[in-house]
Write an enzyme that holds these catalytic residues in place. Structure first.
Site, short mmCIF file in Angstrom:
data_model
loop_
_atom_site.label_atom_id
_atom_site.label_comp_id
_atom_site.label_asym_id
_atom_site.label_seq_id
_atom_site.Cartn_x
_atom_site.Cartn_y
_atom_site.Cartn_z
N ASN A 93 0.80 -1.23 0.00
CA ASN A 93 0.00 0.00 0.00
C ASN A 93 0.83 1.28 0.00
O ASN A 93 0.30 2.36 -0.20
CB ASN A 93 -0.99 -0.02 1.17
N CYS A 145 -16.62 -3.62 -4.90
CA CYS A 145 -15.56 -4.25 -4.12
C CYS A 145 -16.19 -5.11 -3.02
O CYS A 145 -17.20 -4.72 -2.44
CB CYS A 145 -14.67 -3.19 -3.49
N ARG A 159 -17.20 1.67 -1.97
CA ARG A 159 -15.97 2.46 -1.85
C ARG A 159 -16.01 3.61 -2.85
O ARG A 159 -15.34 3.59 -3.87
CB ARG A 159 -14.75 1.57 -2.06
N ARG A 192 -2.58 -11.18 -4.12
CA ARG A 192 -2.58 -9.74 -4.38
C ARG A 192 -1.76 -8.98 -3.35
O ARG A 192 -1.23 -7.92 -3.62
CB ARG A 192 -4.01 -9.19 -4.35
C1 EPZ Z 1 -6.61 2.10 1.45
O1 EPZ Z 1 -7.77 2.03 0.61
C2 EPZ Z 1 -5.96 0.71 1.38
N1 EPZ Z 1 -5.63 0.39 0.01
C3 EPZ Z 1 -6.92 -0.34 1.92
O2 EPZ Z 1 -6.23 -1.60 1.98
C4 EPZ Z 1 -7.30 0.02 3.34
O3 EPZ Z 1 -8.27 -0.88 3.80
C5 EPZ Z 1 -7.89 1.46 3.38
O4 EPZ Z 1 -6.96 2.39 2.81
C6 EPZ Z 1 -8.16 1.91 4.81
O5 EPZ Z 1 -7.02 1.82 5.59
C7 EPZ Z 1 -4.46 0.87 -0.51
O6 EPZ Z 1 -3.73 1.61 0.09
C8 EPZ Z 1 -4.12 0.43 -1.90
P1 EPZ Z 1 -10.00 4.92 2.13
P2 EPZ Z 1 -8.57 3.38 0.24
O7 EPZ Z 1 -10.22 5.87 1.01
O8 EPZ Z 1 -7.65 4.52 0.18
C9 EPZ Z 1 -14.61 6.05 2.46
C10 EPZ Z 1 -5.82 -3.87 1.54
O9 EPZ Z 1 -6.37 -4.85 2.06
N2 EPZ Z 1 -14.38 6.94 1.31
O10 EPZ Z 1 -9.08 5.35 3.22
O11 EPZ Z 1 -9.40 3.05 -0.94
C11 EPZ Z 1 -14.44 4.57 2.08
O12 EPZ Z 1 -15.58 4.04 1.47
C12 EPZ Z 1 -6.68 -2.67 1.13
O13 EPZ Z 1 -4.61 -3.77 1.33
C13 EPZ Z 1 -15.39 7.78 0.90
O14 EPZ Z 1 -16.48 7.79 1.47
O15 EPZ Z 1 -9.51 3.52 1.52
C14 EPZ Z 1 -14.11 3.96 3.42
O16 EPZ Z 1 -15.28 3.70 4.11
C15 EPZ Z 1 -8.14 -2.95 1.22
N3 EPZ Z 1 -15.15 8.59 -0.18
C16 EPZ Z 1 -13.29 5.05 4.10
O17 EPZ Z 1 -13.60 6.27 3.44
C17 EPZ Z 1 -13.92 8.61 -0.82
O18 EPZ Z 1 -13.74 9.35 -1.80
C18 EPZ Z 1 -11.78 4.82 4.05
O19 EPZ Z 1 -11.42 4.51 2.72
C19 EPZ Z 1 -12.90 7.74 -0.37
C20 EPZ Z 1 -13.15 6.93 0.71
#
Ligand code: EPZ
Length: 422
Positions: A23, A117, A122, A401
């Site tokens: 990540n 997903c 997401r 992955r």
């Molecule tokens: C990152 O995803 C990681 N992926 C995820 O790891 C990890 O679970 C997640 O952060 C939380 O720690 C990578 O770094 C590649 P977020 P990301 O945007 O950035 C909501 C793994 O297993 N949200 O921080 O996509 C979202 O739905 C993966 O390695 C909005 O509402 O996660 C979630 O509920 C899985 N609007 C929360 O925020 C947005 O525009 C946090 O998501 C963006 C996010």
């Protein structure tokens, strides 16, 4: 379509070296777009997500090579096709983080919306809102995000907080775009994850001017251009946490090398409350189980809170605790595809909205189970190490992955996992 045959219960012993972080690698690979020329990234793990990211960058015009010593070289001198195709982005959501760099570098970007997903809804609204605040015109067309800033981006104060707190890749996208924007950008409620700090340090090494790294307030003074660089990716704290649970769930002692406990305080805190000892040793630690697994409560949160990417693995562990635990998922409230599969292995889990009541059982029993996403599959492998009999885990491609040949890392420690291609 590989499957795993996992013999259990086993005891593990020995030492394992933690790989570079998936990540952190993904947004840092995208950052190479910002600095025309050849960037070299060290300790990037060999994972299917990394290969997919490589394909995505190649499609934009970058030239990628994996050196014999494992380094990845990304030559971004030419970006002649700023389009992130659906066929690639649908396989790896993190592909969205080319949007900010492409927009900043080319003034225009077309990137497929990431699609559904297994771990929940997401959206990317915060990404788009942040880039619009920097002056981008954004519209959706045929499932693609079209972002344009023909006269460049302009720095601004931006609040990036969402309904579940900060966004990791949203922060990455806006941070990368802001490095080449005119003037100063302040990102409030920025993600503080170590992976974002690693990205920001890489950008500063490319010539960016970022302050407040590691805090929820990032201050970026835009610069005219960035230069390619050589950079080392941090160790994978989620992989480290997964191996810590492997030691705990098999009542074993393991030496983890190349892991940073300072980036895992919430994880170490929960393991100690369960009765696991964690002692620093060299550039890592010794993890050992002491007595019964004690129940504990866990609530996932953005960093520095307890990581959602270890929720499933801890659920497998706590399913063997002496008593009841409650796990609340506050980042991805629907991230519970592993519950039914663990119950197939005689765990006693009851879902109540964004929480799961984990009633500890004496033992897990092997069964055929199905992986649904990356971390859920890690939890099933860990449960298989402790369960009586042969656990069959299907859809192993999920685990590939995020974990490099996990059976070849666990078997030398005493596990008995066979990968079978069907
Ligand atoms: C990152 O995803 C990681 N992926 C995820 O790891 C990890 O679970 C997640 O952060 C939380 O720690 C990578 O770094 C590649 P977020 P990301 O945007 O950035 C909501 C793994 O297993 N949200 O921080 O996509 C979202 O739905 C993966 O390695 C909005 O509402 O996660 C979630 O509920 C899985 N609007 C929360 O925020 C947005 O525009 C946090 O998501 C963006 C996010």
């Amino acid at each position: 379509m590989d499957i795993f045959h996992i013999e259990g219960p086993v005891q593990l012993s020995g030492s394992v070296t933690i790989n570079g972080s998936k990540n952190a690698s993904l947004p840092i690979m995208a950052a190479a777009i910002l600095a025309p020329g050849k960037s070299t990234l060290r300790t990037v793990p060999h994972l299917s997500d990394i290969s997919v990211c490589g394909k995505l960058l190649s499609q934009l015009g970058c030239k990628l090579t994996r050196e014999p010593d494992g380094d990845i070289c990304i030559d971004s001198t030419v970006i002649d096709n700023p389009v992130g195709e659906y066929e690639i982005v649908r396989r790896m959501r993190a592909g969205i983080c080319i949007l900010g760099p492409l927009l900043a570098r080319c003034g225009r970007a077309e990137v497929s919306m990431p699609g559904g997903c297994a771990i929940g809804v997401r959206p990317v609204d915060l990404h788009l809102r942040g880039l619009q605040e920097l002056g981008a015109q954004i519209h959706l067309k045929n499932g693609y995000i079209i972002a344009e800033a023909p006269n460049g981006l302009k720095g601004k104060n931006i609040f990036m907080g969402g309904p579940f707190g900060s966004t990791v890749l949203g922060t990455a996208n806006v941070l990368m775009a802001a490095t080449l924007a005119k003037g100063r950008t302040v990102i409030e409620s920025a993600a503080c994850e170590p992976e974002i700090a690693n990205l920001a340090n890489c950008l500063n090494k490319m010539g960016a001017k970022i302050k407040g790294i590691g805090s929820p307030r990032l201050i970026i003074e835009g610069v005219k251009e960035l230069q390619p660089t050589e950079f080392e990716v941090i160790p994978d704290r989620i992989e480290a946490g997964t191996f810590m649970v492997a030691a705990a769930i098999t009542a074993s002692e393991l030496h983890l090398q190349n892991c940073r406990l300072d980036e895992m305080m919430a994880v170490v805190d929960r393991l100690r409350s369960i009765g696991i000892t964690i002692e620093r040793k060299d550039n890592g630690c010794i993890v050992a189980k002491n007595g019964q697994i004690k129940p504990t409560d866990i609530t996932t949160q953005p960093y520095p809170g307890f990581p959602t990417d270890l929720q499933a693995q801890f659920m497998a562990l706590l399913s063997l605790a002496e008593g009841n635990s409650v796990i609340i998922e506050k980042v991805f409230p629907d991230r519970f595809m592993h519950v039914a599969e663990l119950n197939r292995m005689a765990a006693n889990l009851r879902k109540e909205g964004p929480a799961v009541i984990v009633a500890g059982v004496k033992k897990l029993i092997a069964a055929p189970v199905m992986a649904s996403d990356l971390r859920a599959s890690a939890a099933l492998v860990l449960a298989g190490l402790a369960a009586e009999g042969t656990t069959i885990v299907s859809r192993v491609y999920h685990i590939d992955r995020g974990y490099e040949k996990i059976e070849e890392r666990l078997n030398p420690l005493g596990a008995n996992i066979i990968r079978q291609s069907i």
